[in-house]
Scaffold this active site. Structure first.
Site, PDB file in Angstrom:
ATOM      1  N   ARG A 287       0.684  -1.167   0.029  1.00 35.92           N
ATOM      2  CA  ARG A 287      -0.223  -0.006   0.051  1.00 35.92           C
ATOM      3  C   ARG A 287       0.909   1.246   0.017  1.00 35.92           C
ATOM      4  O   ARG A 287       2.092   1.212   0.428  1.00 35.92           O
ATOM      5  CB  ARG A 287      -0.872   0.116   1.279  1.00 35.92           C
ATOM      6  CG  ARG A 287      -1.823  -0.779   1.143  1.00 35.92           C
ATOM      7  CD  ARG A 287      -2.842  -1.204   2.557  1.00 35.92           C
ATOM      8  NE  ARG A 287      -3.387   0.262   2.671  1.00 35.92           N
ATOM      9  CZ  ARG A 287      -4.402   0.313   3.894  1.00 35.92           C
ATOM     10  NH1 ARG A 287      -3.962  -0.333   4.813  1.00 35.92           N
ATOM     11  NH2 ARG A 287      -4.845   1.549   3.967  1.00 35.92           N
ATOM     12  N   HIS A 288       0.439   2.172  -0.369  1.00 34.22           N
ATOM     13  CA  HIS A 288       1.001   3.749  -0.210  1.00 34.22           C
ATOM     14  C   HIS A 288       1.309   3.784   1.163  1.00 34.22           C
ATOM     15  O   HIS A 288       0.836   3.202   2.068  1.00 34.22           O
ATOM     16  CB  HIS A 288       0.183   4.767  -0.787  1.00 34.22           C
ATOM     17  CG  HIS A 288      -1.198   4.705  -0.063  1.00 34.22           C
ATOM     18  ND1 HIS A 288      -1.358   5.510   1.299  1.00 34.22           N
ATOM     19  CD2 HIS A 288      -2.510   4.150  -0.369  1.00 34.22           C
ATOM     20  CE1 HIS A 288      -2.712   5.247   1.690  1.00 34.22           C
ATOM     21  NE2 HIS A 288      -3.215   4.689   0.737  1.00 34.22           N
ATOM     22  N   ASN A 294      -5.579   8.998   6.030  1.00 28.05           N
ATOM     23  CA  ASN A 294      -5.500   7.932   6.858  1.00 28.05           C
ATOM     24  C   ASN A 294      -5.392   7.942   8.395  1.00 28.05           C
ATOM     25  O   ASN A 294      -6.152   7.335   9.184  1.00 28.05           O
ATOM     26  CB  ASN A 294      -4.189   6.945   6.691  1.00 28.05           C
ATOM     27  CG  ASN A 294      -4.101   6.247   5.225  1.00 28.05           C
ATOM     28  OD1 ASN A 294      -3.250   6.265   4.395  1.00 28.05           O
ATOM     29  ND2 ASN A 294      -5.298   5.628   4.881  1.00 28.05           N
ATOM     30  N   ARG A 369      -1.306   9.887  -2.989  1.00 27.73           N
ATOM     31  CA  ARG A 369      -0.627   9.037  -2.127  1.00 27.73           C
ATOM     32  C   ARG A 369       0.226   8.131  -2.537  1.00 27.73           C
ATOM     33  O   ARG A 369       1.273   7.549  -1.856  1.00 27.73           O
ATOM     34  CB  ARG A 369      -1.564   8.576  -0.744  1.00 27.73           C
ATOM     35  CG  ARG A 369      -2.904   8.000  -1.516  1.00 27.73           C
ATOM     36  CD  ARG A 369      -3.837   7.884  -0.367  1.00 27.73           C
ATOM     37  NE  ARG A 369      -5.004   6.899  -0.726  1.00 27.73           N
ATOM     38  CZ  ARG A 369      -6.261   7.327  -1.367  1.00 27.73           C
ATOM     39  NH1 ARG A 369      -6.011   8.532  -1.819  1.00 27.73           N
ATOM     40  NH2 ARG A 369      -7.180   6.640  -1.537  1.00 27.73           N
ATOM     41  N   GLU A 392      -7.940   3.010  -5.739  1.00 24.81           N
ATOM     42  CA  GLU A 392      -8.673   2.662  -4.776  1.00 24.81           C
ATOM     43  C   GLU A 392     -10.017   2.491  -5.120  1.00 24.81           C
ATOM     44  O   GLU A 392     -10.609   3.111  -6.029  1.00 24.81           O
ATOM     45  CB  GLU A 392      -8.584   3.283  -3.462  1.00 24.81           C
ATOM     46  CG  GLU A 392      -9.387   2.699  -2.271  1.00 24.81           C
ATOM     47  CD  GLU A 392      -8.743   1.392  -1.885  1.00 24.81           C
ATOM     48  OE1 GLU A 392      -8.920   0.466  -2.616  1.00 24.81           O
ATOM     49  OE2 GLU A 392      -8.520   1.430  -0.548  1.00 24.81           O
ATOM     50  N   HIS A 460      -3.571   0.220  -3.133  1.00 27.46           N
ATOM     51  CA  HIS A 460      -4.414   0.656  -1.579  1.00 27.46           C
ATOM     52  C   HIS A 460      -4.848  -0.466  -1.175  1.00 27.46           C
ATOM     53  O   HIS A 460      -4.794  -1.653  -1.521  1.00 27.46           O
ATOM     54  CB  HIS A 460      -5.548   1.718  -2.439  1.00 27.46           C
ATOM     55  CG  HIS A 460      -4.945   2.841  -3.094  1.00 27.46           C
ATOM     56  ND1 HIS A 460      -4.727   4.257  -2.434  1.00 27.46           N
ATOM     57  CD2 HIS A 460      -4.733   2.921  -4.297  1.00 27.46           C
ATOM     58  CE1 HIS A 460      -4.375   4.771  -3.573  1.00 27.46           C
ATOM     59  NE2 HIS A 460      -4.356   4.233  -4.789  1.00 27.46           N
TER      60      HIS A 460
END
Length: 513
Positions: A287-288, A294, A369, A392, A460
């Protein structure tokens, strides 16, 4: 056409059809065959198939794949990869292996010390038993496809003669009233290096467990010779059979021949089979880095990385440099232990005869991101590309909200998602389901299977779950519960009998994985 005109006074026959005319009235009353168009879970809908799966009545839209080929030709490798891909696309697929034998004990005494004797063509007792096993396995497959929830049944066996293949085809036609389609998939191997590796891999199977390697190897070679005595490749004779369709894969995909492909599922299978290779390479998924959203627990959005996310991104680039070097060292070490470069992988070689180092691709989504997480990779060393397919899952009207806010503002939507996490689609413009994400990631998966380069996919949470579900062969219900936290990195290496994988966790204090 059915009209109000009685059968005894048809327009073209003054006296009409009489009982003694010798004609059956049944053909005139037979309903037309149903269309066999595409059904895609989550993307198509009809009265008989509201969720996009193939309806039980649409037998003609289902498929039986029948493997053909001598032992050690990669049939099991092909069937497992194909089943994994079709299951990932949510088409229920299952492999039925005829060599596993019946559920009840055999009625003859078998020579288990020399398994090759069982496959001797001049042994009528074992030949009849093998025929019985094949029919029983085929019937189990047809029960599952015709009366269960199956869409694709794969018969994994040698099916090495025209007679056997004709028997299989006729059995399928008889049990499905001629509706169920059959795709024969023959695996041919004339590459000596590839064949030798396949033979040695077979020795780790159940038939030779615990046996002396030299004795086991000699026995397996004898088994292959027994099959070679009667083997008949698919050819012109069978092409003249009505409705006969086949694919012939040569040396595990270096050359593919397709004939008379019929139906949506067969087309999808053939397309996937065109994208095989055995090259040594690594597939990395993460994931980023942590984003500002977040921290707030918000869905969707297009926020930038937080300070912790930037730190992760910097460490990720350094760690990939390190892992790339380590892979190259292992690759050259394996080469030094060989007398010649193996031709199995089809990878190019240097003027010295060494395998060429794979290129390294870094793919991100088109969201900030993800793009920012790849910022510290050297573009002269890595091929960096943005892909909208890696975005995402779209959360529609819930974009930018927390799960608690969704529960309070849209309680029915919240409960619907809890009830069916994979099939649920967020309402509003851009809203998606897991099934939508699977279908837009299909070209990414096919490209990863085709290419011979290393690749890092920076995605994502839902995207990472869907990608990992494919490589780990996870079922539908497991996808939504797969734990894919931030600061975690997966590596996958395709192997002849599956996928090796490992997980690395980022340690913020050590700034390393």
């Amino acid at each position: 056409a059915l009209t109000d005109t009685p059968l005894t006074s048809t327009p073209n026959s003054p006296r009409g059809l009489q009982p003694n005319d010798g004609y059956s009235i049944a053909p005139f009353l037979e309903l037309p065959r149903r269309a066999t168009t595409l059904d895609v879970p989550g993307l198509t809908k009809s009265r008989v198939s509201p969720d996009g799966t193939i309806a039980a009545r649409d037998v003609g839209s289902k498929l039986v794949i029948v493997m053909v080929g001598l032992p050690a030709r990669g049939k099991s490798y092909i069937t497992k990869k194909l089943a994994r891909y079709m299951n990932w696309l949510q088409h229920e697929t299952k492999i039925f292996n005829a060599s596993m034998g019946p559920k009840s004990p055999p009625l003859v005494e078998l020579d288990t010390s020399h398994p090759a004797n069982f496959f001797a063509p001049d042994n009528p007792q074992t030949a009849a038993l093998r025929e019985s096993w094949a029919l029983q396995t085929l019937d189990e497959l047809l029960d599952w496809v015709l009366h269960g929830n199956g869409s694709i049944g794969i018969l994994d066996a040698t099916n090495s003669t025209v007679k056997r293949r004709r028997m299989v085809l006729n059995r399928v036609k008889d049990r499905s009233n001629g509706e169920l389609k059959v795709l024969f998939l023959e695996s041919v191997c004339d590459d000596k290096d590839l064949l030798e590796q396949n033979i040695r891999l077979k020795l780790s199977g159940p038939d030779y467990k615990g046996q002396d390697p030299d004795i086991a190897l000699a026995d397996f070679r004898m088994r292959v010779k027994n099959y070679e005595k009667t083997y008949e490749t698919i050819g012109d004779e069978e092409e003249n059979t009505e409705g006969f369709q086949y694919v012939k894969m040569i040396n595990v995909g270096r050359k593919v021949v397709a004939y008379n492909t019929q139906g949506f599922l067969a087309g999808q299978a053939v397309f996937f089979l065109l994208n095989f290779n055995l090259a040594e390479r690594q597939i990395w998924i993460t994931r980023h880095g942590e984003s500002e959203d977040n921290i707030l627990g918000k869905l969707g959005g297009d926020a930038s990385l937080s300070s912790k996310g930037v730190k992760y991104a910097r460490a990720l680039a350094r760690f990939m440099d390190y892992q790339r070097t380590e892979f190259r060292m292992r690759q050259l070490e394996r080469f030094s232990l060989q007398s010649t470069v193996s031709k199995i992988s089809s990878q190019p070689t240097t003027p010295k005869g060494e395998p060429v180092e794979p290129h390294f691709c870094v793919w991100t989504s088109m969201l900030k991101r993800s793009i920012e997480t790849a910022k510290w990779f050297d573009e002269d060393t890595y091929d960096i590309k943005q892909m909208r397919m890696l975005n995402e899952l779209g959360s529609g009207i819930c974009d930018g909200m927390t799960y608690e806010e969704i529960r309070q503002k849209f309680p029915k939507e919240y409960e619907a998602r809890v009830h069916d996490k994979i099939g649920y689609r967020y309402p509003g413009v851009g809203g998606e389901s897991y099934l939508d994400v699977i279908n837009r990631l299909r070209p990414v998966i096919v490209e990863v299977e085709r290419m011979q380069d290393h690749v890092l996919l920076i995605g994502h949470r839902v995207v990472a779950r869907v990608l990992l579900a494919y490589f780990m062969n996870l079922g539908r219900q497991a996808i939504g519960d797969l734990d894919v936290p931030l600061n975690t990195l997966w590596v996958l290496e395709p192997k002849p009998y599956g996928v090796y994988w490992a997980v690395y966790q980022y340690d913020e204090n050590k700034d390393w994985f």
